[in-house]
Design an enzyme around this catalytic site. Structure first.
Site, short mmCIF file in Angstrom:
data_model
loop_
_atom_site.label_atom_id
_atom_site.label_comp_id
_atom_site.label_asym_id
_atom_site.label_seq_id
_atom_site.Cartn_x
_atom_site.Cartn_y
_atom_site.Cartn_z
N SER A 61 0.83 -1.16 -0.02
CA SER A 61 -0.03 -0.11 -0.03
C SER A 61 0.90 1.23 0.20
CB SER A 61 -0.85 -0.10 1.19
OG SER A 61 -2.16 0.88 1.21
N ASP B 250 -5.30 -3.19 -3.64
CA ASP B 250 -4.48 -2.63 -2.66
C ASP B 250 -3.82 -3.94 -1.88
OD1 ASP B 250 -3.22 -2.27 0.00
OD2 ASP B 250 -4.03 -0.16 -0.01
#
Length: 269
Positions: A37, A152
């Site tokens: 992320s 993500d």
């Protein structure tokens, strides 16, 4: 080989830059950088040769106006933000860089929602890898890359310690920027209601934080030969990118407390 693992946390992830500044001051350059992320974004810049100080300057240019442009809403059933402006922004700094060309080994993680797998992004276009790795569901549209539908990576591996080990790291410095809840298990019993109002955004933020924190705990158990730096980022919202200066200061302060442990981890490589 020294591995640096940078966890997820959206705007809280700016705290990673403070840690990098301490590593720079100590003359430490990891052999491997792995990120999830926001950790993939910061780690990608770092692996490309940007110093902690240079990253601080870049991060502190993001004010509320820039944030609105980066996260400009689009009418799509797949997500609120299509990420085109994010790619333009990243291209200004990382255009045409491939992961194979970076001066140190780098990998980001993403999640293939179609095939339900963790995807390791350790080759190919750096900007595309970062865009895939930061694609928070609902907020960003999934990123179509190499025929895969990617979101993500924090939803499967928010602090990829085991990936760094797979890539050859024998010593690891891992950085976590998320609050660690207690996960108390309680029976339902009457209590005085708090009467707090929870917006859709607040519920989403809390849900993501809980998922990431539990998975981060799981990865931390594999950190048997290394150092975990937990940065206190309370008071910095996951979307408050305009608080970069504060987040960086928090990261620097925490890493500064761990200087001796960092030197020890490096000297015993």
């Amino acid at each position: 080989m020294l591995g640096l693992v940078l966890g997820g946390g959206a705007a809280k992830g700016y705290a990673h830059i403070g840690v990098l500044k301490v590593l720079d001051e100590e003359g430490i350059r990891p052999d491997i950088v792995v990120g999830a992320s926001m950790g993939a974004l910061v780690g990608g810049f770092y692996a490309a040769g940007f110093t902690g100080k240079e990253l601080e300057e870049i991060a502190c240019r993001v004010d509320k106006r820039t944030k609105r442009w980066l996260l400009e809403f689009t009418l799509s059933s797949q997500g609120l933000v299509d990420g085109k402006n994010v790619i333009k922004y990243l291209d200004d700094y990382l255009k045409e860089k491939t992961i194979e060309q970076l001066p140190m080994k780098f990998a980001a993680v993403a999640t293939d929602v179609e095939n339900e797998t963790e995807v390791i992004l350790d080759r190919g276009d750096l900007v595309q890898a970062i865009r895939a790795a930061i694609s928070i569901p609902v907020v960003f549209t999934p990123h179509l890359y190499s025929g895969r539908i990617l979101i993500d990576g924090g939803f499967v591996n928010p602090m990829p310690v085991t990936l760094a080990q797979q890539l050859g790291a024998t010593k690891i410095i891992a950085v976590n920027v998320l609050h660690k809840p207690g996960y108390d298990q309680v029976r339902l019993d009457p209590r005085v209601p708090s009467n707090k109002k929870y917006s859709m955004k607040k519920v989403l933020d809390q849900t993501i934080a809980l998922i990431f924190a539990r998975l981060t705990d799981h990865q931390a158990r594999h950190l048997k030969n290394g150092l975990l730096v937990n940065v206190d980022t309370r008071g910095i919202g996951v979307s408050q990118f305009e608080k970069g200066k504060e987040a960086i200061a928090r990261g620097y302060e925490e890493a500064d407390k761990h200087r001796k442990a960092i030197r020890k981890a490096v000297s015993s490589r």
